[in-house]
Design an enzyme around this catalytic site. Structure first.
Site, short mmCIF file in Angstrom:
data_model
loop_
_atom_site.label_atom_id
_atom_site.label_comp_id
_atom_site.label_asym_id
_atom_site.label_seq_id
_atom_site.Cartn_x
_atom_site.Cartn_y
_atom_site.Cartn_z
N ASN A 294 26.62 70.14 50.19
CA ASN A 294 25.31 70.39 49.58
C ASN A 294 24.79 69.07 49.02
O ASN A 294 25.26 68.59 47.99
CB ASN A 294 25.45 71.44 48.47
CG ASN A 294 24.13 71.71 47.77
OD1 ASN A 294 23.06 71.30 48.22
ND2 ASN A 294 24.20 72.41 46.65
N LYS B 267 21.98 68.59 47.71
CA LYS B 267 21.06 68.85 46.60
C LYS B 267 19.78 68.02 46.80
O LYS B 267 19.38 67.78 47.92
CB LYS B 267 21.75 68.60 45.27
CG LYS B 267 23.06 69.41 45.13
CD LYS B 267 23.66 69.35 43.76
CE LYS B 267 24.96 70.15 43.74
NZ LYS B 267 25.55 70.21 42.38
N HIS C 285 22.78 79.44 44.47
CA HIS C 285 23.45 78.35 43.78
C HIS C 285 23.14 78.41 42.28
O HIS C 285 22.03 78.74 41.87
CB HIS C 285 23.01 77.00 44.35
CG HIS C 285 23.89 75.86 43.93
ND1 HIS C 285 23.79 75.28 42.69
CD2 HIS C 285 24.91 75.23 44.58
CE1 HIS C 285 24.70 74.31 42.60
NE2 HIS C 285 25.39 74.27 43.72
N GLU D 228 22.55 76.30 40.09
CA GLU D 228 21.44 75.48 39.58
C GLU D 228 20.12 76.22 39.70
O GLU D 228 19.26 76.11 38.82
CB GLU D 228 21.41 74.14 40.31
CG GLU D 228 22.58 73.25 39.92
CD GLU D 228 22.89 72.14 40.90
OE1 GLU D 228 23.85 71.40 40.66
OE2 GLU D 228 22.17 72.02 41.92
N GLU E 154 31.81 79.10 42.66
CA GLU E 154 31.58 77.84 41.97
C GLU E 154 31.49 78.08 40.47
O GLU E 154 30.44 78.49 39.97
CB GLU E 154 30.28 77.19 42.45
CG GLU E 154 30.29 76.80 43.92
CD GLU E 154 29.14 75.86 44.25
OE1 GLU E 154 29.40 74.74 44.69
OE2 GLU E 154 27.98 76.25 44.04
N GLY F 28 29.53 69.30 38.92
CA GLY F 28 28.99 68.02 38.51
C GLY F 28 29.52 67.50 37.19
O GLY F 28 29.02 66.51 36.65
N SER G 80 33.05 70.17 41.57
CA SER G 80 33.69 68.85 41.46
C SER G 80 34.86 68.69 42.42
O SER G 80 35.91 68.13 42.08
CB SER G 80 34.14 68.59 40.02
OG SER G 80 33.03 68.56 39.14
#
Length: 247
Positions: A10, A12, A94, A96, A164, A170, A210
């Site tokens: 990904n 992003k 996702h 985010e 995730e 991150g 990560s």
């Protein structure tokens, strides 16, 4: 039935024409484990470029779609348009987007249904926050996210689930192999009980959060970890080592 290892990258909202070309050139020239299915998800503006120049054994995925078809939805991309453009995978759910844009479980389920209706394959992202992990409700959170999709979808053959933990995305923090395996096993048990035994046996469950070339080999050895969804590391040469960690 053995589940084929799957690694998704990904990107992003990262990249330029030059950097996307450089990343893909490195992948094109790399020796990749043929027993691993690979997909990369560049920003939407670079999807057609990536699809044109990437070797054919690497799939291209969009990072999102809208749950409606074509129409008066400024700024959105439909499943029909992805299919027409030759993009066969899409990331949905996702964290985010859940956190920053407030996408609900119901909305994510609706988008998953729309993607599957057009024959697209879906990387369905689920995961808990740090607060939820510390409160001991991780399994409740991820299974409720799955349940929303199960209300809309009965055939899971084109869905790959990506677990995730939000607190590990991150941040440099990684779930231990035991933590990852525990949640993956719970997801598979939930699929068996609430969808079907076939779905439980065949659905690939990826770990994301990560992931690097330093921790991927140990994670890959877990019986219910069927691959990875990789963020920042997918922009780096070490992505090849993560892909090959299943060996």
């Amino acid at each position: 039935m053995a589940r084929k290892f799957f690694v998704g990258g990904n990107f992003k909202s990262n990249g330029t024409v030059a950097s996307i070309k450089s990343i893909i050139e490195h992948l094109n020239n790399a020796k990749l484990n043929p027993n691993v299915e690979v997909a990369i998800a560049p920003p939407a503006i670079y999807l057609l470029l990536a699809n044109e120049i990437t070797r054919k054994d690497i799939a291209i995925a969009a990072q999102n779609i809208f749950d409606k078809g074509n129409g008066a939805y400024t700024g959105e991309i439909s499943a029909e348009q992805l299919k027409d453009a030759g993009i066969h995978w899409v990331l949905i759910g996702h964290s985010e987007r859940r956190a920053l844009l407030g996408e609900s479980d119901k909305f994510i389920a609706s988008k998953t249904k729309a993607a599957l209706a057009q024959g697209l394959s879906v990387i369905l992202c689920i995961g808990e926050s740090l607060e939820q992990r510390e409160a001991g409700v991780t399994i409740d959170v991820v299974t409720s996210q799955l349940a929303a999709v199960a209300e809309e979808v009965s055939d899971w053959s084109k869905i790959v689930v990506a677990y995730e933990p939000v607190w590990a995305i991150g941040t440099g923090k990684v779930a231990t192999t035991a933590q990852a395996q525990e949640v993956h096993a719970a997801i598979r048990a939930w699929l068996k009980e609430n969808v079907s035994e076939k779905a439980a046996e065949e659905t690939r469950i990826l770990y994301g959060g990560s992931v690097t070339d330093k921790n991927s080999k140990e994670l890959a050895q877990q019986p219910d970890v069927d691959g990875f969804l990789v963020g920042g590391a997918s922009l780096k040469p070490a992505f090849v080592d993560i892909i090959n960690s299943a060996a």
